[in-house]
Structures are given as structure tokens and as C-alpha cells.
Design a protein around this motif. Structure first.
Motif, PDB file in Angstrom:
ATOM      1  N   ASN A 107     -34.847 -12.352  40.805  1.00  8.63           N
ATOM      2  CA  ASN A 107     -33.483 -11.887  40.570  1.00  8.63           C
ATOM      3  C   ASN A 107     -33.159 -11.762  39.088  1.00  8.63           C
ATOM      4  O   ASN A 107     -31.989 -11.705  38.718  1.00  8.63           O
ATOM      5  CB  ASN A 107     -32.501 -12.863  41.215  1.00  8.63           C
ATOM      6  N   SER A 108     -34.180 -11.725  38.271  1.00 11.97           N
ATOM      7  CA  SER A 108     -33.939 -11.684  36.825  1.00 11.97           C
ATOM      8  C   SER A 108     -33.027 -10.524  36.453  1.00 11.97           C
ATOM      9  O   SER A 108     -33.182  -9.397  36.919  1.00 11.97           O
ATOM     10  CB  SER A 108     -35.257 -11.528  36.087  1.00 11.97           C
ATOM     11  N   CYS A 109     -32.050 -10.846  35.603  1.00  7.70           N
ATOM     12  CA  CYS A 109     -31.145  -9.805  35.147  1.00  7.70           C
ATOM     13  C   CYS A 109     -31.769  -8.972  34.028  1.00  7.70           C
ATOM     14  O   CYS A 109     -31.196  -7.983  33.592  1.00  7.70           O
ATOM     15  CB  CYS A 109     -29.826 -10.412  34.686  1.00  7.70           C
ATOM     16  N   ALA A 110     -32.957  -9.364  33.569  1.00  8.24           N
ATOM     17  CA  ALA A 110     -33.636  -8.589  32.539  1.00  8.24           C
ATOM     18  C   ALA A 110     -34.564  -7.581  33.201  1.00  8.24           C
ATOM     19  O   ALA A 110     -35.212  -7.871  34.206  1.00  8.24           O
ATOM     20  CB  ALA A 110     -34.439  -9.513  31.629  1.00  8.24           C
ATOM     21  N   GLY A 111     -34.630  -6.379  32.662  1.00  8.68           N
ATOM     22  CA  GLY A 111     -35.461  -5.341  33.268  1.00  8.68           C
ATOM     23  C   GLY A 111     -36.914  -5.523  32.913  1.00  8.68           C
ATOM     24  O   GLY A 111     -37.275  -6.238  31.992  1.00  8.68           O
ATOM     25  N   GLY A 112     -37.777  -4.874  33.673  1.00  8.31           N
ATOM     26  CA  GLY A 112     -39.178  -4.835  33.294  1.00  8.31           C
ATOM     27  C   GLY A 112     -39.968  -6.068  33.632  1.00  8.31           C
ATOM     28  O   GLY A 112     -41.090  -6.245  33.156  1.00  8.31           O
ATOM     29  N   ILE A 113     -39.406  -6.933  34.481  1.00 10.96           N
ATOM     30  CA  ILE A 113     -40.105  -8.156  34.857  1.00 10.96           C
ATOM     31  C   ILE A 113     -40.657  -8.041  36.263  1.00 10.96           C
ATOM     32  O   ILE A 113     -39.953  -7.622  37.173  1.00 10.96           O
ATOM     33  CB  ILE A 113     -39.155  -9.369  34.773  1.00 10.96           C
ATOM     34  N   THR A 114     -41.927  -8.403  36.415  1.00 13.62           N
ATOM     35  CA  THR A 114     -42.488  -8.460  37.759  1.00 13.62           C
ATOM     36  C   THR A 114     -43.008  -9.872  37.989  1.00 13.62           C
ATOM     37  O   THR A 114     -43.197 -10.631  37.052  1.00 13.62           O
ATOM     38  CB  THR A 114     -43.638  -7.448  37.936  1.00 13.62           C
ATOM     39  N   VAL A 115     -43.232 -10.204  39.262  1.00 15.58           N
ATOM     40  CA  VAL A 115     -43.467 -11.590  39.631  1.00 15.58           C
ATOM     41  C   VAL A 115     -44.732 -11.706  40.468  1.00 15.58           C
ATOM     42  O   VAL A 115     -45.081 -10.779  41.209  1.00 15.58           O
ATOM     43  CB  VAL A 115     -42.258 -12.131  40.444  1.00 15.58           C
ATOM     44  N   VAL A 116     -45.429 -12.834  40.341  1.00 15.60           N
ATOM     45  CA  VAL A 116     -46.559 -13.134  41.223  1.00 15.60           C
ATOM     46  C   VAL A 116     -46.249 -14.405  42.007  1.00 15.60           C
ATOM     47  O   VAL A 116     -45.185 -15.006  41.844  1.00 15.60           O
ATOM     48  CB  VAL A 116     -47.877 -13.296  40.435  1.00 15.60           C
ATOM     49  N   ASN A 117     -47.150 -14.802  42.853  1.00 13.74           N
ATOM     50  CA  ASN A 117     -46.956 -15.962  43.721  1.00 13.74           C
ATOM     51  C   ASN A 117     -46.824 -17.250  42.897  1.00 13.74           C
ATOM     52  O   ASN A 117     -47.254 -17.321  41.753  1.00 13.74           O
ATOM     53  CB  ASN A 117     -48.152 -16.070  44.684  1.00 13.74           C
ATOM     54  N   ILE A 118     -46.240 -18.251  43.527  1.00 16.73           N
ATOM     55  CA  ILE A 118     -46.069 -19.558  42.904  1.00 16.73           C
ATOM     56  C   ILE A 118     -47.424 -20.129  42.463  1.00 16.73           C
ATOM     57  O   ILE A 118     -48.375 -20.123  43.238  1.00 16.73           O
ATOM     58  CB  ILE A 118     -45.386 -20.520  43.910  1.00 16.73           C
ATOM     59  N   ASP A 119     -47.489 -20.591  41.238  1.00 15.67           N
ATOM     60  CA  ASP A 119     -48.694 -21.232  40.663  1.00 15.67           C
ATOM     61  C   ASP A 119     -49.872 -20.279  40.517  1.00 15.67           C
ATOM     62  O   ASP A 119     -50.997 -20.720  40.291  1.00 15.67           O
ATOM     63  CB  ASP A 119     -49.147 -22.442  41.516  1.00 15.67           C
ATOM     64  N   ASN A 120     -49.620 -18.977  40.630  1.00 15.89           N
ATOM     65  CA  ASN A 120     -50.733 -18.029  40.627  1.00 15.89           C
ATOM     66  C   ASN A 120     -51.059 -17.532  39.218  1.00 15.89           C
ATOM     67  O   ASN A 120     -50.884 -16.361  38.884  1.00 15.89           O
ATOM     68  CB  ASN A 120     -50.400 -16.852  41.559  1.00 15.89           C
ATOM     69  N   GLY A 121     -51.536 -18.455  38.388  1.00 20.52           N
ATOM     70  CA  GLY A 121     -51.926 -18.089  37.036  1.00 20.52           C
ATOM     71  C   GLY A 121     -53.051 -17.071  37.029  1.00 20.52           C
ATOM     72  O   GLY A 121     -53.069 -16.142  36.214  1.00 20.52           O
ATOM     73  N   PHE A 122     -53.983 -17.222  37.958  1.00 25.85           N
ATOM     74  CA  PHE A 122     -55.096 -16.282  38.054  1.00 25.85           C
ATOM     75  C   PHE A 122     -54.591 -14.864  38.317  1.00 25.85           C
ATOM     76  O   PHE A 122     -54.987 -13.908  37.647  1.00 25.85           O
ATOM     77  CB  PHE A 122     -56.043 -16.718  39.177  1.00 25.85           C
ATOM     78  N   GLY A 123     -53.702 -14.735  39.295  1.00 26.01           N
ATOM     79  CA  GLY A 123     -53.194 -13.410  39.647  1.00 26.01           C
ATOM     80  C   GLY A 123     -52.439 -12.757  38.502  1.00 26.01           C
ATOM     81  O   GLY A 123     -52.537 -11.540  38.295  1.00 26.01           O
ATOM     82  N   ALA A 124     -51.696 -13.556  37.755  1.00 27.94           N
ATOM     83  CA  ALA A 124     -50.962 -13.004  36.621  1.00 27.94           C
ATOM     84  C   ALA A 124     -51.939 -12.468  35.584  1.00 27.94           C
ATOM     85  O   ALA A 124     -51.731 -11.384  35.006  1.00 27.94           O
ATOM     86  CB  ALA A 124     -50.059 -14.075  36.013  1.00 27.94           C
ATOM     87  N   ALA A 125     -53.012 -13.221  35.345  1.00 24.82           N
ATOM     88  CA  ALA A 125     -53.992 -12.777  34.358  1.00 24.82           C
ATOM     89  C   ALA A 125     -54.708 -11.519  34.840  1.00 24.82           C
ATOM     90  O   ALA A 125     -55.040 -10.628  34.054  1.00 24.82           O
ATOM     91  CB  ALA A 125     -55.002 -13.893  34.095  1.00 24.82           C
TER      92      ALA A 125
END
Lengths: 252, 252, 252, 252, 252, 252, 252, 252
Positions: free
Chosen positions: B222-240
């Protein structure tokens, strides 16, 4: 306070027009938000090739008209999202050149020419026809952010050959936005077929245990395919915004 | 069946070694997954500069050892994620050159030299020290995917000046991974300060109404800032992984 | 950079030791977080009468020892919360004067004398004996923050006369922290009996449909009594912190 | 039965006008709620400087009119909250001096002059324009409770410099009410900048995974900043009530 | 303060041993909880035929021993619920006459004879063998509360004829406690077969989407059969307590 | 097939009118639901003093009229619950003697005189005026089930003295139905004051984190007071049905 | 009471050995569950080709041994599911011919030969290796229910070509069980490729927002492919049971 | 590209009209989705005896009319589901032979005769009259898919004898669809009485803690009866689709 103001201050100290203690006081109280703006100035940097955006949903027709008028005066492009037909018609009276997209629920006032600022093309894929409004919002937004955009509709996973028939389109994109409701499985399949960034947009399409998009949201967050990121339910605008940041050509 | 096989088939038809109906039959039963691999071949394309990855969490020490052995034989780099200290020690006996990172819970076997394949640098930001394991997993993974990586620790929003002191680092990144638990507010602030892609990683850090990361996850979606996408909880690997796709230099 | 540094800079400009452009450059790059600290300095303001705090839960005994050592050197009081008996015993070897409260799970190193910095007394009320650990954490914390503290135990709503027998204690408090698990009804009753601020702390005490404190949390958020605010489940520390802010005597 | 009644009873016993058994009976059946009121009397204590309040939401225009009439007769100030435009217009016919605030959805009948009963000023901060109705409800309520009130609008965390530009306003407040929807991150940032009590009000602003305010509520409950307490979603009235209790000047 | 105390007070006033103002003061400060106890005295009324109860779950063996010792001294029956085998063995050393029921996890010290205080019999029905611990807790508790108790095991709805074979038992009960996990359907069927009160106890038996008893709880709350009420998950004790209130013979 | 049919069958076998194999076949295919009805016959047993009930909510005015007509023909009392004003007006045309209760949303056609079939009185307690519709549904239903009913309104826990003033009413009841929304704390307080069965009815009154009654429901399920059972949210009818079963005088 | 008993009864009436009223009484009290069993007798019908099944999870090693002994005596096949290695080893001592499958957590005692009772083959498909335990439970169960079974492993949707390479296997099945965790997308893809019944089994594989299988469960319930039904999370046994009912050859 | 195209290609190579490298290129780029269609062609296989289906819910009357026109031209049967009365009336103007079922919300255009393609009969059972719309949708759909269909209404578990009276109907079915809301217990009872596949359909019938069908859904997923599978809430269409796949006569 900008750099010129700082220069004047230091000159005044050097000239003796300002005592050290006076200068100290003025510097100590320096409104840091101004230097902060001066230093970061992300708004201006970003604004190159970016329209003014109004979220129409929670505003009255009058409020929208006032804001759009203010924005349009600067000659910028203006994008109103989540605007109903009624409000858009009221707006059209003042801006007959504006275009309303009933499906995307967007009102677009194009005052500057489109210029391609992206590295490549943004592809918007849509699982079913019911997901089209969100996909269209993403596509309209991405174009207004000066990206080339391609669209692919009705390629849900229950008829996987429909998607596989479009591998060319998949491979040509530099970013892919995948819009899907119900079980939200399409991003996983797409993510496995390409190696570019995939932004998944869950939609509230479905009933019963879809819980207005929660099922699709969870499905996407748990995707077994790597490289997928997710935005809020029905957030076509946000997906296009993120895709723009990814696709934007940078000098570095 | 690769292109050579196809060539042989066609040659045999041309030579009359194969009748048309026989050729037809062989083509009709052509295992399409092979042509599909041949055409898309995302695995190979991606694999340039990409390690072999094993998710260690749900596997026994023996299973991991077997898989790693298979992978290591090809001389590739190998990354094992979510591996406990006990399993890592067992693995170290066979691979004394492998490095175990206790915090990140990663085991890395570097057999090929690092080569920078990215457009720029990936910055991993971490709200609190308790979020470090996830941030480290992201950083280790991103490096193994041949990206330059910078890290910024303990810059949570409750002391906003700590973050603002690092605007240079923020501006130098081509992608930013923001790791935060509890209320997960950091990505919104970061997203407002930069104009590059921001990937938010909620962590399960917190207690009570953090619900093992749900609070942070919802905050980020629900971030009010644009351009943000999200991955699963604790998913550092997926973010990388996603950051790598964004950062990867492409010829196009 | 503090005020002295600024003074030196201005003096150097005045003396000609520093050119205007050099001074400009140094001021432009002035790490604003420093001026920001100088201007706001909430940490220092707050620190008067406030201990150093370490959240022990997610840290190893070694990590805690290192942090405490660093803090204790300045002669400040130190409070470690959510610390297990094992970790506390290790800490006691280095700090034999420290006191461990098994129930509250706090370790307290009192190096400065208690001084009453509050307008009045903070009263901590506890619904049942199972809620005691959270209540004790609140009480220990509030005392370490230099508040006078009173405690009231086992006055749950199922025996309402037990609470009513203590109206004197209720009326003497300047802030009341109400700790309750299960249905979390106590704050509503207390809020109806007094006119001072009431901070409600839901606890994870209960089973089945208490859902680890969700029932109590929801009950408190929906309190029909006015003037009640809520903190996270089991967050005795946070309640005491908020109560301190309310109770703190200010010169204004 | 108040103290005078008790005195009369005892005198009658002493005089023999009342036998012991009669006195016993009257005392035994003494409606204890009366003594209880006499002893605690929080209603009266609180009522000094407090308006009569009607929750308009679930009542018909007729019901509201009846209640307001009853209240207004005593010359007190009357505050109706969550009242729709239609109902407010009906009410205005009877009370032309009453003021309806369309945004705050409040109807105010000011029959007594405002008198400042607070230690300081209550500051109401609002993340976005969509959060304004809740912020306005808090501000109107706080004023009707005889507090001085300041307001700060549209200072969401995605543009953190907007908030930092108002540190003076932050430092002047004795209590701060922070109203925010979506990810609800603003209270954490504010809580880190000040050392006065911060009351966080989540709003139902947002869509999709905001779940009508749950995301903001969870974010606030898990705030990494100390000293923050939370009220129910959209509960601007409750926040103002709690802030009044905190701000109220007391003789003690 | 009981009625005798009141009488003495009045006599003292009548005698002049106590001045009116002194009597007034004593009456004004009269601890009303005492009169309240005198008037309502539910504890005593209830205690006739009721054991002392200790919830063993969150207490140490020492704590339990201390409490039981205190209770046992008065010669009352003592019931400890949710007590583990280890704690029960420790208790058995001090109370060799006590009986531990491993399945029900109850420790019973029967010092007074059972006397039937009920209108009829309480029947405890259990859907599956895995639900037995909760059913047994209910049965043991109900007996200790001096009710006659009958039990019926393993009559789940998937083999409906097993239940129908016991209609005699159903018709003989004055209250029925139905214990079931998984889909929690048994109370609906039982409620349709009888016209006495039915108390449904959901258990945490099940896995996956049973969510530790939520499925059963919701099933029972939504029962299409009339006259069914529900207690918390696994709350055999509470069901027996409620059944006792229903079954208790009253003079009225 | 009733007992007479069985008698005829046996007589026919005895007479030789029916061969044994024919009798066998007829008995083997005997619709057992009929014997089952004959044996249990709970419907008839219950029906003594019980009205015909129609759930009006999901039915059209026509459907309701048809069903009521069928029921009314037998001269029984008829109760329609959850019926809107519009549907009730349509029904009133056919049944001018019927009474519609706007608050309770019940339509009552009383064709038989009220007869008290209960052991005592059912007391319906209501926390706030917004909970009245559910409380009224319970009261109307309980009366139609031939119970004496008393009502107590607006005695919420935030003003606990209001409840304590009515201890006489509490002690006179044989069953108490407690209706409350928001935090649902009232049943705990009532359950601690009496020793008769207490049925708690959560209502959907509230907003935000009340989640349409979930907060109240969870609060009631987790009540720290013994002897409380719970029905579905807003289920005044179900509470009255259960209370009737408890209150019903039985010959046993 | 079986048919012979009925015949005797009728004969006795015919003979005059039993009066009509005596016969009537005996018939009226006829335990209908027996006739019911006689009429439906699904257990026996089903048991042909069906093993005795014990759910090992919540039972002690002793309890399992006792039940298995009872079952094994009749010479039937016995299947114990969800049995740990320790319990299985204990069981193996008594039944050395039994086979324990560590992955499936099943203990199988095959005393009767396998006979194919199905119309076709049951295919068990498994998305990832972590889903194998559930898939194996399904496969072992289906075989013990006398079905031919085929298995397909590691064909998740992120590498869709792996699944497409097995279309032959898909087309040969008469029922397909699809086992998948994480986003649970595989059944949708499979359902779109075949026209036989597809049973989807969500697994608890995953972390974070998989919520122990909820994500997969919701995904499957919302599948955009027709003809898919779902069982509980990790319920491989239930899927095999349902598949057996579908696959079972019937004489009709 | 179909088999004829492949034949032409091979002939051209054989003839020399196409060089090997040209043929290679054409084959390499062969759109595999076409061969894939050729090989699987499930659509055609399924379509025998299957109508064209339109989900009417999210479409405008115009959109539906366009799609139906397209479909009807091929002479196929057409089924529109979830279509409102208004839209259906519009459709009836163009297709006067179409039949609208108000309860099932289906519009049926029967252009081909019904032919029984099933092994047996599909039985649709419905717990309460409020569940009828979903049950009717299932029944209408199943008939349009060329199955014989039987229906059983109002046999909820609270009056179990109503269901037991229909064991004949139960035993005659080859598949049973059980539709139930509220606690969703009926499938468990039915599953215990038969040995054919049972498909459970939860409905959104209920209020309060039924949570729009979640209670029924969870109940069905946790059924203690074997062989039950579940579809989405209110998904009568999906249940009929799955039942058709089970019931379809196959040549194998």
C-alpha cells in the motif's frame, strides 16, 4: 534558500556586512528542507517525460477540475486515473481535446508530444477479458510516461497454448506487466519463459474465495518463478510507474 | 532434438532415406519441449553470469551434497540458500573452498571469477539489525548473480536523519532493495527520495500484530510512493533475482 | 558538524582562509543530518532521565554483552528487555550489580539515581496473573524512565468488585496502563471510571479463538469507552514509553 | 443518595427518628451506584469544558433532533459526529446557529465560549488529502473539548521533505495526532522527530490490500518508533478524546 | 463489612459512641465491593457443590503446588485442568489420593463426596477419538461440579447411523455437550434430534484448512439447528461450567 | 407409516392376508425416517408452546405470504424474523392483526394465548442503543416461545455503575441473554455477577476494527468469566431459541 | 437385527407366538441403525478392494499397534498414514513384512494381492520436489485402494515445457491428482490440457505469504480452468480416496 | 500449421522446391502451439456434447448479445450463467426460444437435442431453500452438458431424517453435487452414506460468522468423510463441469 543565497551569505560575512554570530544564526536555522530539495531534486529529475497525475477516485468533479486546470496551465501532459464516466464528461467540457478511456477509466490531456524515453518496450499481458480495465490503466499510464507499450489479451493459463503462441512478443519486451485475477497464475508461467523483469498485478476479478483479489495476490507473492515482483490489487498505475523506472534510459 | 537433428531429418527426406510420411510422423511427434527450449532458451541466456542455486531449507544434508556435487562438476558457481550451520558444515568437508555466511544462511562455492554484468550497482538497504539476515541473503545472492552490490544498515524511519545522511548512496544505485520488518515503512520513504526501481522485501521481524511479516507486507503493498514493487516475506533471494533482471546489461 | 564547526568555517571565510566558493562547497555538502540533529535533537532532550535500552530477544548473549558494555561506559542506566534467564545470567557475571527480573524478563543496570521526572504516578493494572510478565515489563520500564509507578494485579472484569475496591488507586494516577489478555475488556471498564489517559496493552494470554492476542487487541481498539489508546500485543515496553511521554513534566 | 442524605439518615438514627433496623435496611439497600457516582464522579469532572456528544451515524434525523434538543436545553455545547449532509440540514432548521462541516461530517452547536483548558496545543497531522475527513473530525472534536488545535496537511512519507519543513510546528505541540491511510507509516517518522505523545489514527483510505484500513492499523501497531499509541480505524473522535485527556491541565 | 458491622455502626451512632460526622466518614468510605459481595455473593452461592479450580497450563509445578495446598486446607475438592504429566506427578507426591487423568489432563483431589445437584444428566458427545481429551476435560469437570455425566464417543457425522443408534442416550440428557473438530458438524445433527440445550465445543483437531479449530468453530456458530451455543476452541472446562449452570437445580 | 400402519401390517400377517415374505419386504423397505420421527418426535414435543417461524430475510414478499398462509391455517402462532418494513406492510394487508416491530424487524401473528412454559424469566441485556435491534429480536422471539421476558438497555461496561444498579433484575433471571457489539465485554462482567446461564450475542455494531462483529465475537468466546456460551453475530433469534431450551419446564 | 430376525418376528406373529401388541412394540423399538446399515451398507460395498486405514498422526505407537493388530487379523490390507519413522520402526518389529515409506510417511501391510479395480489409471502430478511427501501419500494410498497409479514429478509452471513434454501421460489418465504448494497454479494448467477429472491438492510448501498452504488452496479454488475440485491442504490421502471413487469400475 | 502444412513442407524439400536450410528455418520457427493444439485438442474432444458457455456477470447486455450471436451461428447450444433478469430480457428479444431461469440466473439456448452422454445420473442435493440458486445453476449446467440430472431440496443436517428418507435417490446417482451454506455439514453426512464421488459446493448463504461462505468452505475442506472434493463458494457451474468430467462415458 538555494546556492545563490548561500553565496550571498558567505559574501556578506566576508565583507563584514554580516557578523559571524549573525551568519552562524542564519546557517543554524537554515531550512534544511530547501537544501535537501536542492540536493536531491528527484521530482524535477523524474518529471522529464512524466505527466502530472491526479487520482480521480476519491475526488469530486469540481476538485478534479481545479487541480487539472492548475496542472494544464504549465503545458504539461495530464493524466487522471480512476475517474468515472460522469466526472470525465464534466472534464471534457473544459478540455475537449482530452481523451477518456471508459475501460481504463483514465482521462488523458496530451499537450506535449510523445517521446520514447525507454530502453525498450513495456508489454502488458492480461489473463482474461475481465482483467482488461486494470491492464488498460497500466497501458495508458505507461504510454503517458513516454514508454512504448504493447498489449496481449486473454492468454490465461487454462489455455496455455494461447500464451505460448506469443513468445515473440514476450521476447521483445524489456519489462512485462502481467495482470491476472482469480488464481493469479499467469506471472509464474510468463516468468519462466523470459528473463526480463516481470511485474505482477493481481486483480479483484473473481468471486467467493478469490476474496476480492487476495487469492491472486498471494499466488503472485508465492510464485515459484524467479524475478517476479508484485504491486497492490488492481494497481495498474503503480505497475506502470515501476515499469517506467525500470525501462527508463539512463546516461550512466 | 536440436537443429542438427532437424537438419539430418530434412536431409534424409531430401535423399529419400526417409519417406514423407515417415518424416511427417517424426515431426508430428517431435517433442516440442525441445524446440521450445531451443527457441526460448531463457535458461541458457540467463545462465551467463548466473550461479546454480539450491534452496537448502527443505532438503537433508545428503540431498544438498548430491545436488551440489552434480552442479559443481560443470565448474559453475554454486549458491545454496537457507542452509543451516549444521548442513553447511557437512558441505564444507567436501568443499573446503566454499564460504558459509552464518547471517545470510548462504553457502557459496565460487569457481568462476566475478564479472560485472550490470548497468550499475544494486543497493541493499536494511531498516534494523534484526532484518540483516534477509538483507544479507539478498546481497550475497546479488553478488553471485554478478552484480556490484552496496549495503546500508540500520536506517529505519524512526530516525529519518540516518537515512537522509546517505542520499549519495541512494543516488548511485541503479536498483534499490529495501528490507524492513515491523511496519515496513522504509520503502515508501526511499521511493520518495529516488527515481530508480525500488524492490521492497517485508521481513518476519516483529511480534504480536506484526503477524510474522504480514504488517510489513501490507504496508509495502500500500505504499504511497510510486515505483515500488514487493516480493514475499523474507524473500531476499527473490528480490536479488528480480534486481538482477532489472540491472542486467542488455545488447538491445 | 556542530555549531563550533560552523563558527570555524565562517571565521575562516571572514579571515580569507577559505574562499567563498570553497565555503560554499563545504556548506552545500554539509551533512544535513548533523544540522538536523542540532536543530531537533530529540534524542538528547528525551535522554534526560531515560536509560539506554536494548531489545534482548533477537540477540545473542555475546551481542548483548557488547552493546551493554558500550552503553555502561557512559555511566548511563541500561535496560535490557525480553532477555532470557540464560542470557541474563551471562550478563550478570560482568555486571554483578545488575538486577534480573525473571517475570518481566528485564535486566536493569542502575548507575544513576532515580529522580522523579513525572507530573504524577503511572499506574499499571493487570487483569490476570498470566498477564503479569507484560505488566511487569511495563512497570520496570516506566521506573527506569524515571516515573513513579504503582501496580494493581488480578482485577479482571469477571469479578468487577475487585476493581471497584481500588478506585482510590485509579484516581491517584496521572496515566494508567491496562494489561489484559483473553477478551481484553478491562480497559473499557477502567476508561469509564477515570478521566486520565488510559493505554491498553493486549497480551497473548489465552488459547483457541484468542489467536495469540488478536481477540484482546480487537476488543481494545473497539472500546466503547473514550480516551483509550492501544499498543501492540505484549508490548509492555511501548506502553511505558508512551506513558512516559504523557507523564513527563515539561517547562512549557 | 448523596452525602447530605447520608447525614440525614445518621441524624435520624441518632435522634431515634429511625430505628437501627430501619436504618440498617435503608443502608443495606443503598443503591451503591449512587455512592459510586458520588465517589468517582468522573462524568462531572470531565464535563467541565466538554461538550455533549452524539454519534450521528446510526441514528435517524428525528432521533438526533430529539437528543440534541434535550442537550441544548442545558446551554451546553453540542457536538454531533458522523452526521450526513441530509441529516445536518434538517438539524440546521432548528439550530440555525449550528455549523456543519461537510468534510469532518460534524455538526457543532457552540453555546458556551471556547476556553483553553489544555497545557499546550494539539497538532493534527494528515498524510494525504483523502485522510482529511478523519483529521477534520479529530480537529473539530479537539476544539470542542476546549483545546487549542493546529493542523498540518498532506505531509506523507513519500515526500519526506514536506514533513521536515514543519519541524517548528511539531516541536510546538503538546500532543500530536497523526492520521494516515494506506501503509500508515507517518506516525513512525513523526514519533522519531518529537518527544511528545503521538496518537496514530489509521484511516480506511486505500484500496486492494489496504483492506479498509487494516494495513495502516497494523503498520501503526508495529511502529518501530517508541511512544506511539493507536486508536480504531477512522476514529478521529477517539483520538481527540484521548489527546484531550493527555493535554488537560490538572491541578495536581 | 457485613450486616453485623453495619448494625454496630448504627448502634454506635445511636449510642453517641460515634459522632454523625465520624459515621458519615466511615459510611462514605465504606468499601462498596463488600456490600456488593454481601448483596450478590455469587461466589458463595455458586461454591456450593463446586470445586476449587486451578488452570495448570501456564503455571509451574511449584506454583500449582502452592495454590493446591492453600485450597486443600479448607477441605474442598480441588480440580487442576490442563496439567501435564510431569507436573501431575510432582503433585501426586504431596497428594497421593489425587487422581490424574492423562487424557483429560486433569488432576482431581476429591475430599468431599459427590452429591447430585443437577436436574438431570449431562451428556458429553465426542465426534472422533482425537477429540477425546477435550471431551474428557468436560466430563471430569462436570462431575467435579456435582453433575451426573454420561459419555458417548466416536459418533461423527460421516457415519450417521452410529449416532442414530444412541437416541435413547440423547433423550435422557438434560444438557448435551458436543465436542467435535474438523468440520464441526455434529452439533447441528444432534441439535436437530433433541430439544434440550446443546453446547458445542470446537476442537483444534484437524490439519491444513482446519486452522487449529477455526473451521469447527465457524461451523458451530453457523449451525442451521436452533438452540445451539458455542464456547472457545478446546474449552471443555468452559462447556462443563456452562452446562452446570443450566443443569443446576434451583429452589425457585 | 405410523404405529397404526404397523399394527395393520402385523394384523394382516397374523390373518394370513400378507405372507411372511411380503411382510418382510414391506418391513425391510420401511421408510425408517418415519419410525425415527415416531420415536424421537422432537418437533412435536418442542412445538408445544412454540410458534411457526419464517426467516424473512432471503425471501420475497410473495414467498413469505404463501408460507405464512400455510402456517396460519393451523391456528398456530407465526413469527417472521428479519423482515423489512416493505414486506411487513404487504403482509399486514392479509393479516391486519399481525404486529410488526420495526426495530426488531419481526412480524408476529398471535393466534394462541401466551402461556408461561418456563421455569423463570429470560432477561435480555443490551450494551448500547445501537444493539437494540438484535436485543429486540431476542426478546420478541423469547416471548413467542412462551417465556416471560425482561429487558435492560444501555448498560455498557464503560459506565459500569449503570449495570451494577440493576443487580436485582440480574438475580431474578433464570437465563440471561447479553447483546453487545464493539468490544463485546458486557457478558464477562454479567457472567461474574450471576450464577445462571449467560448467552452472549455479538452484534455487528461498530466500525473499523470491529470487522462487522468479529471483535465482539472473539471477545465473548474468550471471556474470562465462566458459564458463558456464544451464538452467531446478530443472532438474537438463536439466543432466544437456546434460552428457551434452557428455561423450559420439564416434567423430569 | 438382520433380515432373519425380521423373518422370525413375523413368523412368531403369524404363529401366534407373539401377540400383535408385542410385535408392535418390538418393531417400534427396532434399532433402525441396523436396518439402515442393512439397506445402505456402503461400508461393505466400498470395502471390496479397500484397505483398513489408520491415521497415525495423533496416535501413540501403542495405540497404532493395537489397532493394526485388530485389523491385520482379518487378513485385510492395512494402511497407516502420517506415521513417523519412530512409530513405524516399532510397528515393523511386529510386522516385518510391512513396508514403511519415509517420504510418504505411510506404513503398508499388504496381505491381499493387488487387483486392478479401476476404469483407468490415476496420475499423480507434483509441482516441486518439496511437494513429494504429499504426492507420495496420494500415490501409495491410491495403489492400496487397488488402482493403477502413475507419477510425474517436478513439472511446475515456472518451466512449463517440462509439463508439456508429458502430454502423453496426461492423456492416458482417467483421473489426475495435481499436488502443488506455493502459488498452486499447476492444476489450472493441467485442467486446460485434459478433459478428465482433476483433483487439486494444495500443500503447505512455501514460506511467508504462503501461509502454510492458504495461498495454494485459494489459487486452486479460484482456478480459471473448469472441472477442477480441491481437497484440504496436504491431504494426499483424501485426494486418493476421491480419485478412487471416480475411477472405480461399476457394474451399472 | 496442421499436418497438411507439414506434408507440403516435406514434399517441397523432397522436390527440391525448398532447400534444407529454408526448411530448417521454417521448422525451427514452427509455431509449436499449433502442433500442440493438433496433438491435444482437448477443446474439440470436450466439445462433443458440451455447450458454448458465457459468464454473464461481468459483461454488459451488448457484450453478451454479441458473443451469443457468434456462438449461436454455429448451431451449438449456448449457456449464459450469472445473467441478471434485465440482461436476460434483452437477450430474449433476439432469441425468443431461449429460456431464462430466474432462480439459477441462467439463459439457455437449446439448438441441439439433449443426448445422454453420461455413465449415470448426476444428483444435485441442496441443504436449504436459500441455497437453491446455486443448486439450480449446477443442475441447469449439468443438463446442458448432456447429463441426466436429479434434484433433492431442503434436506439439511438439522433434520437428518429428511435426508435419510431419500437413500434410494442417493444410491442411484453416479456423482453427487452437495450444495450447502451456513456450516456446510451436509457433504460429510452424504459422503458417509454413499460410495460415489461427492462434490461439495459451499454457498454464501448465512450471516455474521458465515463470512459469505467461508464457514461452509472450511467445513467442507475439513470433512471427516472420505472422497469429498470442493469447489469455490457459489460455484454451481464449476461443480457441474467437474461432475460432467467424472460422469462422461469414455470408450477406454
Amino acid at each position: 534558500m538555494d546556492i545563490n543565497d548561500l553565496k550571498h551569505l558567505l559574501t556578506a560575512v566576508q565583507n563584514g556586512d554580516l557578523s559571524i554570530s549573525e551568519g552562524l544564526e542564519r546557517l543554524r536555522n537554515l531550512p534544511f528542507e530547501d537544501t535537501e530539495i536542492a540536493k536531491i531534486d528527484h521530482h524535477r529529475a523524474l518529471r522529464q517525460g512524466v505527466p502530472e497525475v491526479v487520482l480521480g477516485e476519491s475526488k469530486t468533479a469540481d476538485q478534479i477540475a481545479t487541480i487539472v486546470k492548475h496542472m494544464a496551465e504549465h503545458g504539461d501532459n495530464v493524466l487522471v486515473t480512476r475517474i468515472s464516466r460522469e466526472k470525465a464528461e464534466a472534464l471534457s467540457n473544459s478540455y475537449p481535446d482530452g481523451e477518456y478511456d471508459l475501460l481504463a477509466r483514465t482521462f488523458v490531456l496530451q499537450q506535449k508530444d510523445f517521446q520514447d524515453l525507454g530502453r525498450g518496450k513495456i508489454l502488458v499481458i492480461c489473463a482474461g477479458t475481465s482483467d482488461l480495465p486494470v491492464a488498460k490503466e497500466a497501458a495508458v499510464t505507461a504510454r503517458m510516461f513516454n514508454n512504448r507499450v504493447a498489449e496481449l489479451v486473454d492468454v490465461g493459463v487454462a489455455g496455455i497454448h494461447r500464451l505460448l503462441a506469443h513468445t515473440d512478443a514476450l521476447r521483445e519486451a524489456s519489462v512485462i506487466i502481467v495482470v491476472a485475477g482469480m488464481e493469479g497464475a499467469l506471472p509464474s508461467v510468463v516468468g519462466g519463459l523470459v528473463d526480463v523483469p516481470v511485474i505482477a498485478v493481481p486483480t479483484s476479478v473473481g468471486y467467493g474465495a478469490s476474496f476480492n483479489g487476495i487469492a491472486a495476490l498471494l499466488g503472485m507473492l508465492n510464485s515459484c518463478a524467479g524475478g517476479i515482483t508484485v504491486v497492490n490489487i488492481d494497481n495498474g498505475f503503480g505497475a506502470a510507474f515501476a515499469a517506467t523506472r525500470i525501462n527508463r534510459k539512463r546516461e550512466s
